[in-house]
Design a protein around this motif. Structure first.
Motif, short mmCIF file in Angstrom:
data_model
loop_
_atom_site.label_atom_id
_atom_site.label_comp_id
_atom_site.label_asym_id
_atom_site.label_seq_id
_atom_site.Cartn_x
_atom_site.Cartn_y
_atom_site.Cartn_z
N CYS A 24 0.86 -1.18 0.00
CA CYS A 24 0.00 0.00 0.00
C CYS A 24 0.89 1.23 0.00
O CYS A 24 2.11 1.14 0.16
CB CYS A 24 -0.94 0.01 1.21
N ILE A 25 0.29 2.39 -0.16
CA ILE A 25 1.03 3.64 -0.16
C ILE A 25 0.15 4.71 0.43
O ILE A 25 -1.08 4.66 0.29
CB ILE A 25 1.46 4.01 -1.61
N THR A 26 0.76 5.68 1.10
CA THR A 26 -0.04 6.76 1.67
C THR A 26 -0.28 7.83 0.62
O THR A 26 0.47 7.95 -0.36
CB THR A 26 0.65 7.41 2.89
N GLN A 27 -1.33 8.59 0.85
CA GLN A 27 -1.67 9.67 -0.07
C GLN A 27 -0.55 10.69 -0.13
O GLN A 27 -0.22 11.21 -1.20
CB GLN A 27 -2.98 10.32 0.39
N LEU A 53 -11.97 1.18 -8.12
CA LEU A 53 -10.66 0.70 -8.52
C LEU A 53 -9.66 0.65 -7.37
O LEU A 53 -8.66 -0.07 -7.45
CB LEU A 53 -10.09 1.57 -9.65
N ILE A 54 -9.90 1.44 -6.32
CA ILE A 54 -9.03 1.44 -5.15
C ILE A 54 -9.88 1.50 -3.89
O ILE A 54 -11.08 1.79 -3.93
CB ILE A 54 -8.06 2.66 -5.15
N THR A 55 -9.24 1.20 -2.76
CA THR A 55 -9.85 1.46 -1.45
C THR A 55 -8.90 2.36 -0.67
O THR A 55 -7.68 2.29 -0.83
CB THR A 55 -10.07 0.15 -0.66
N LYS A 56 -9.48 3.20 0.16
CA LYS A 56 -8.69 4.09 1.02
C LYS A 56 -9.04 3.79 2.47
O LYS A 56 -10.19 3.48 2.79
CB LYS A 56 -8.98 5.56 0.70
N SER A 57 -8.05 3.88 3.32
CA SER A 57 -8.31 3.69 4.75
C SER A 57 -7.40 4.63 5.55
O SER A 57 -6.29 4.96 5.12
CB SER A 57 -8.04 2.24 5.17
N GLU A 58 -7.95 5.06 6.69
CA GLU A 58 -7.20 5.98 7.55
C GLU A 58 -6.35 5.18 8.54
O GLU A 58 -6.83 4.25 9.19
CB GLU A 58 -8.16 6.90 8.30
N THR A 59 -5.08 5.56 8.63
CA THR A 59 -4.16 4.95 9.60
C THR A 59 -3.44 6.06 10.34
O THR A 59 -3.61 7.25 10.02
CB THR A 59 -3.12 4.05 8.90
N LYS A 60 -2.63 5.68 11.29
CA LYS A 60 -1.89 6.70 12.05
C LYS A 60 -0.88 7.45 11.16
O LYS A 60 -0.44 8.55 11.51
CB LYS A 60 -1.17 6.05 13.22
N ASN A 61 -0.53 6.82 10.03
CA ASN A 61 0.42 7.46 9.12
C ASN A 61 -0.27 8.28 8.02
O ASN A 61 0.38 8.86 7.16
CB ASN A 61 1.30 6.40 8.45
N GLY A 62 -1.59 8.30 8.06
CA GLY A 62 -2.35 9.04 7.05
C GLY A 62 -3.24 8.12 6.24
O GLY A 62 -3.48 6.97 6.62
N THR A 63 -3.72 8.60 5.10
CA THR A 63 -4.61 7.82 4.25
C THR A 63 -3.78 6.87 3.39
O THR A 63 -2.88 7.29 2.66
CB THR A 63 -5.43 8.74 3.33
N THR A 64 -4.07 5.57 3.49
CA THR A 64 -3.37 4.57 2.66
C THR A 64 -4.27 4.12 1.52
O THR A 64 -5.50 4.17 1.61
CB THR A 64 -2.95 3.35 3.49
N VAL A 65 -3.63 3.70 0.45
CA VAL A 65 -4.34 3.34 -0.78
C VAL A 65 -3.95 1.94 -1.21
O VAL A 65 -2.77 1.57 -1.21
CB VAL A 65 -3.99 4.33 -1.91
N ARG A 66 -4.95 1.14 -1.57
CA ARG A 66 -4.72 -0.20 -2.11
C ARG A 66 -5.60 -0.40 -3.34
O ARG A 66 -6.70 0.17 -3.42
CB ARG A 66 -5.07 -1.29 -1.08
#
Length: 222
Positions: A24-27, A53-66
């Motif tokens: 994954c990667i953060t925004q 086409l993607i999902t986004k989720s909030e983590t302590k490091n910011g918004t991640t993308v898969r």
């Protein structure tokens, strides 16, 4: 595949490339790697999320993308199209002997409309004259016939008040390894299939030190 899908596939490919170690990667990381603002990245990602086409989720490091399964499928389809396009390119070879023309090529290339169209579409200003070749083997003549069924690069018909300039097809080519060059085929040609005309920014006869009867190989990638 339309232009939006192609753009989406390019972004998805970058997401995979940049996130291959973590999955994954953060925004924020994507914004830095693409060298565009977070606002622009956010807008693009929202569009991709809306169409699944993607999902986004909030983590302590910011918004991640898969990527979703649908995103992976789109990317694979895009890759397959590119692969198919590359693999289906054909190399058509023409072997011919240099012959003198009747000066029609010089007249054709002296008309400003054709000169401008060739310059715009082929990227070179043609020398005012064509290299005429008589094809002498079966494969070359079969390949010439095949060009009639391939779209090529078209110079459309152009009408003036007192005359009509006919449409012409062009095929980028090399002549004994020299480029740029192109085979030109007027759609209302009087030439038999055993004759081809070649244009180039060079005076090809002089550049290749050719004379009537010399053998030449022309290669077209379709």
């Amino acid at each position: 595949m339309n232009s939006k899908e192609i753009e989406a596939a390019c972004i998805l490919a970058k997401i995979i490339s940049f996130s291959k170690d973590k999955g994954c990667i953060t925004q924020l990381e994507l914004s830095k790697l693409l060298e565009i603002s977070q606002q622009s990245v956010s807008r693009k990602l929202n569009e991709l999320e809306e169409i699944g086409l993607i999902t986004k989720s909030e983590t302590k490091n910011g918004t991640t993308v898969r990527l979703t399964n649908k995103g992976e499928e789109l990317l694979l389809n895009c890759m397959e199209m590119i692969k198919e396009s590359i693999e289906t390119r054909r190399e058509l070879k023409f072997k011919g002997k240099v012959v003198s023309g009747l000066g029609e090529g010089k007249i054709f290339l002296s008309i400003k409309y054709y000169e401008e169209q060739i310059s715009q579409k082929m990227g070179f200003l043609p020398y005012p004259g064509t290299l005429n070749l008589t094809l002498y083997d079966r494969t070359s003549i079969e390949n010439r016939i095949m060009l009639d069924s391939i779209p090529g690069i078209l110079i459309p018909e152009h009408k003036f008040e007192d005359r009509v300039l006919g449409a012409v097809k062009m095929f980028p080519a090399t002549v004994n390894g020299i480029s740029p060059a192109a085979i030109v085929i007027p759609l209302r040609t009087v030439h038999p299939k055993s004759v081809i005309e070649v244009i180039s920014p060079y005076f090809i006869r002089d550049k290749l030190m050719l004379k009537d009867g010399d053998e030449v190989e022309v290669i077209v990638m379709t």
